[in-house]
Scaffold this motif. Structure first.
Motif, mmCIF file in Angstrom:
data_model
loop_
_atom_site.group_PDB
_atom_site.id
_atom_site.type_symbol
_atom_site.label_atom_id
_atom_site.label_comp_id
_atom_site.label_asym_id
_atom_site.label_seq_id
_atom_site.Cartn_x
_atom_site.Cartn_y
_atom_site.Cartn_z
ATOM 1 N N TYR A 1 -0.203 47.194 38.262
ATOM 2 C CA TYR A 1 -1.334 47.873 37.902
ATOM 3 C C TYR A 1 -2.637 46.934 37.860
ATOM 4 O O TYR A 1 -2.426 45.751 38.149
ATOM 5 C CB TYR A 1 -0.953 47.604 36.135
ATOM 6 N N TYR A 2 -3.626 47.561 37.754
ATOM 7 C CA TYR A 2 -4.844 46.944 37.879
ATOM 8 C C TYR A 2 -5.941 47.262 36.741
ATOM 9 O O TYR A 2 -5.698 48.312 36.296
ATOM 10 C CB TYR A 2 -5.539 47.051 39.090
ATOM 11 N N ASP A 3 -6.989 46.608 36.427
ATOM 12 C CA ASP A 3 -7.691 47.201 35.031
ATOM 13 C C ASP A 3 -8.924 47.762 35.832
ATOM 14 O O ASP A 3 -9.115 48.130 37.194
ATOM 15 C CB ASP A 3 -8.490 45.635 34.417
ATOM 16 N N GLU A 4 -9.993 48.060 35.119
ATOM 17 C CA GLU A 4 -11.051 48.774 35.587
ATOM 18 C C GLU A 4 -11.934 48.021 36.404
ATOM 19 O O GLU A 4 -12.660 48.610 37.252
ATOM 20 C CB GLU A 4 -11.956 48.981 34.232
ATOM 21 N N ASN A 5 -11.806 46.840 36.680
ATOM 22 C CA ASN A 5 -12.301 45.970 37.761
ATOM 23 C C ASN A 5 -11.398 45.820 38.962
ATOM 24 O O ASN A 5 -11.779 44.860 39.520
ATOM 25 C CB ASN A 5 -12.694 44.635 37.170
ATOM 26 N N TYR B 1 -5.517 42.435 39.076
ATOM 27 C CA TYR B 1 -4.006 42.585 38.672
ATOM 28 C C TYR B 1 -3.881 42.380 37.286
ATOM 29 O O TYR B 1 -4.320 41.392 36.741
ATOM 30 C CB TYR B 1 -3.492 41.790 39.667
ATOM 31 N N THR B 2 -2.981 43.310 36.777
ATOM 32 C CA THR B 2 -2.650 43.091 35.226
ATOM 33 C C THR B 2 -1.242 43.015 34.891
ATOM 34 O O THR B 2 -0.644 42.941 33.985
ATOM 35 C CB THR B 2 -3.292 44.361 34.402
ATOM 36 N N ALA C 1 -2.903 52.068 38.851
ATOM 37 C CA ALA C 1 -1.678 51.737 39.459
ATOM 38 C C ALA C 1 -1.271 52.147 40.964
ATOM 39 O O ALA C 1 -2.130 52.913 41.377
ATOM 40 C CB ALA C 1 -0.360 52.188 38.706
ATOM 41 N N THR C 2 -0.646 50.919 41.573
ATOM 42 C CA THR C 2 -0.489 51.413 43.011
ATOM 43 C C THR C 2 0.994 50.942 43.317
ATOM 44 O O THR C 2 1.474 50.142 42.729
ATOM 45 C CB THR C 2 -1.395 50.841 44.045
ATOM 46 N N ASP C 3 1.433 51.353 44.559
ATOM 47 C CA ASP C 3 2.619 51.228 44.791
ATOM 48 C C ASP C 3 2.550 49.833 46.053
ATOM 49 O O ASP C 3 3.563 49.363 46.648
ATOM 50 C CB ASP C 3 3.700 52.188 45.568
ATOM 51 N N PRO D 1 -5.416 38.040 42.199
ATOM 52 C CA PRO D 1 -5.497 39.390 42.965
ATOM 53 C C PRO D 1 -6.353 40.563 42.485
ATOM 54 O O PRO D 1 -6.493 40.776 41.190
ATOM 55 C CB PRO D 1 -3.999 39.942 42.904
ATOM 56 N N GLU D 2 -7.015 41.140 43.585
ATOM 57 C CA GLU D 2 -7.918 42.254 43.343
ATOM 58 C C GLU D 2 -7.580 43.298 44.342
ATOM 59 O O GLU D 2 -7.368 43.012 45.424
ATOM 60 C CB GLU D 2 -9.488 41.790 43.497
#
Length: 94
Positions: free
Chosen positions: A5-9, A12-13, A28-30, A40-41
């Motif tokens: 998962y990642y946030d609006e920016n 990495y969350t 989200a990404t795989d 991580p961004e």
């Protein structure tokens, strides 16, 4: 399927495991982030994670060297004194 998962920016969350039959959730990404990233961004266009931390931040996260203990300090002082005495003896013999 393991997802990240990642946030609006795009920072990495977290991560999760979802069923193969589920759709990929929003934000989200795989694509797995590399292990050595501090902050991580995610670049959704290129589908890669990259380092977003500054050099100062990364440096601040490095462990500080341990303080020398008394025995180590005494050993270094004894070695230095031995070297100085040896040099004085060689200089005095000339």
């Amino acid at each position: 399927m393991h997802i990240y998962y990642y946030d609006e920016n795009f920072m990495y969350t977290g991560e999760d495991v979802i069923s193969e039959y589920d759709e990929l959730p929003k934000n989200a990404t795989d694509v797995r982030p590399k292990e050595d990233l501090y902050l991580p961004e995610y670049d959704a266009d290129k589908r890669v994670w990259f380092e977003s931390a500054s050099e100062d931040y990364i440096e601040s996260m490095q462990p500080k060297p341990p303080l020398p203990n008394d025995i180590t300090t005494l050993k270094k002082q004894a070695a230095l004194l031995t070297l100085q005495v040896t040099q004085l003896q060689r200089g005095g013999a000339s």
